[in-house]
Scaffold this motif. Structure first.
Motif, short mmCIF file in Angstrom:
data_model
loop_
_atom_site.label_atom_id
_atom_site.label_comp_id
_atom_site.label_asym_id
_atom_site.label_seq_id
_atom_site.Cartn_x
_atom_site.Cartn_y
_atom_site.Cartn_z
N ASP A 161 -7.27 32.92 21.75
CA ASP A 161 -7.68 33.47 20.46
C ASP A 161 -9.09 32.98 20.17
O ASP A 161 -9.30 31.98 19.51
CB ASP A 161 -6.71 33.02 19.36
CG ASP A 161 -6.97 33.73 18.05
OD1 ASP A 161 -8.01 34.40 17.92
OD2 ASP A 161 -6.14 33.60 17.14
N THR A 162 -10.07 33.69 20.70
CA THR A 162 -11.47 33.31 20.51
C THR A 162 -11.98 33.69 19.13
O THR A 162 -13.07 33.29 18.75
CB THR A 162 -12.36 33.97 21.57
OG1 THR A 162 -12.22 35.38 21.46
CG2 THR A 162 -11.97 33.52 22.97
N LEU A 163 -11.20 34.45 18.38
CA LEU A 163 -11.63 34.85 17.04
C LEU A 163 -11.59 33.68 16.07
O LEU A 163 -12.26 33.70 15.05
CB LEU A 163 -10.73 35.98 16.51
CG LEU A 163 -10.85 37.29 17.28
CD1 LEU A 163 -9.60 37.54 18.08
CD2 LEU A 163 -11.08 38.41 16.32
N LEU A 164 -10.82 32.67 16.35
CA LEU A 164 -10.68 31.54 15.44
C LEU A 164 -11.98 30.79 15.22
O LEU A 164 -12.25 30.31 14.13
CB LEU A 164 -9.64 30.55 15.98
CG LEU A 164 -8.20 31.02 15.98
CD1 LEU A 164 -7.33 30.00 16.71
CD2 LEU A 164 -7.70 31.21 14.57
N LYS A 165 -12.80 30.68 16.24
CA LYS A 165 -13.97 29.82 16.20
C LYS A 165 -15.00 30.25 15.16
O LYS A 165 -15.56 29.43 14.46
CB LYS A 165 -14.63 29.76 17.57
CG LYS A 165 -13.74 29.15 18.62
CD LYS A 165 -14.39 29.22 19.98
CE LYS A 165 -13.41 28.76 21.03
NZ LYS A 165 -13.81 29.11 22.36
N ASP A 166 -15.28 31.53 15.07
CA ASP A 166 -16.41 31.94 14.25
C ASP A 166 -16.13 33.14 13.36
O ASP A 166 -17.04 33.81 12.93
CB ASP A 166 -17.61 32.24 15.15
CG ASP A 166 -17.28 33.22 16.25
OD1 ASP A 166 -16.24 33.89 16.17
OD2 ASP A 166 -18.06 33.31 17.20
N GLN A 167 -14.88 33.39 13.08
CA GLN A 167 -14.57 34.55 12.25
C GLN A 167 -14.63 34.18 10.77
O GLN A 167 -13.92 33.28 10.32
CB GLN A 167 -13.19 35.10 12.59
CG GLN A 167 -12.85 36.35 11.82
CD GLN A 167 -11.45 36.84 12.11
OE1 GLN A 167 -10.59 36.07 12.50
NE2 GLN A 167 -11.22 38.11 11.89
N TYR A 168 -15.49 34.87 10.05
CA TYR A 168 -15.57 34.69 8.60
C TYR A 168 -14.54 35.61 7.95
O TYR A 168 -14.49 36.80 8.24
CB TYR A 168 -16.97 35.02 8.09
CG TYR A 168 -17.04 35.10 6.59
CD1 TYR A 168 -16.98 33.95 5.81
CD2 TYR A 168 -17.14 36.33 5.94
CE1 TYR A 168 -17.02 34.02 4.43
CE2 TYR A 168 -17.18 36.41 4.56
CZ TYR A 168 -17.12 35.25 3.81
OH TYR A 168 -17.15 35.32 2.45
N ILE A 169 -13.72 35.06 7.08
CA ILE A 169 -12.72 35.85 6.38
C ILE A 169 -13.11 35.90 4.91
O ILE A 169 -13.08 34.87 4.23
CB ILE A 169 -11.31 35.26 6.55
CG1 ILE A 169 -10.95 35.21 8.03
CG2 ILE A 169 -10.29 36.06 5.76
CD1 ILE A 169 -9.69 34.47 8.35
N PRO A 170 -13.51 37.07 4.42
CA PRO A 170 -13.91 37.17 3.02
C PRO A 170 -12.74 36.88 2.09
O PRO A 170 -11.59 37.14 2.44
CB PRO A 170 -14.37 38.62 2.87
CG PRO A 170 -14.30 39.25 4.20
CD PRO A 170 -13.60 38.32 5.13
#
Length: 180
Positions: free
Chosen positions: A50-59
């Motif tokens: 799950d590479t999305l965890l590192k840099d995903q901004y969640i508004p």
């Protein structure tokens, strides 16, 4: 052995649909146990990072609701000659892994838009008949977003980062090991 071959990202132009899976109704394990090759085209389960965890901004306001799991549906990711293309359904498991359920055909109209939870029998039922209200709270999958590649060119660099990361997780995924 897993036999579906994934399309390279530069050629993958399909929209990725993002869903919330209502895990309060049914666990991912129980969902997987309902899948069959003859009925649903289910092939196998792969596990990717799950590479999305590192840099995903969640508004604010866009968080995954309690009791739900974020899921991505990649249609046409396994091209097949003379038959419908295969698809994949990725569950973000929260342990830095995405479990990918792989199918030899499209499952959007068959599973994602029709499987419902019956609170009385506490079982999954398939919605029969005409149009299903996509806001029906009994649906196991609630579609929350559509994620386009962001470019129509056969490139990687100009693509939407999250679109690329979902595809990349599946690309690098390995067969799920089963303990016996």
């Amino acid at each position: 052995p897993f036999r579906l071959k994934q399309i390279q990202y530069r050629s993958y132009q399909r929209v990725i649909e993002i869903y919330h899976f209502r895990a309060t109704y049914l666990s991912v394990f129980d969902f997987r146990n309902l899948l069959r090759r003859d009925a649903h085209g289910y092939m196998d389960t792969l596990v990717g990072s799950d590479t999305l965890l590192k840099d995903q901004y969640i508004p604010p306001g866009d968080e995954v609701p309690a009791g739900c799991i974020e899921v991505a549906y990649l249609p046409g990711v396994f091209p097949r000659r003379k038959v419908s293309d295969g698809s994949a359904l990725g569950f973000r498991m929260g342990n830095a892994n995405i479990e990918w359920f792989c199918f030899e055909r499209c499952i959007s109209g068959e599973i994602l838009e029709r499987w419902m939870w019956d609170p009385e029998s506490r079982k999954v039922q398939i919605a029969e008949g005409g149009v299903v209200d996509e806001n029906d709270p009994r649906l196991l999958f609630d579609r929350v977003a559509s994620l386009g590649k962001g470019t129509e060119r056969r490139v990687v660099k100009a693509a939407h980062k999250e679109h690329n990361q979902w595809h990349g997780s599946l690309w690098d995924a390995k067969l799920r090991r089963v303990k016996v």
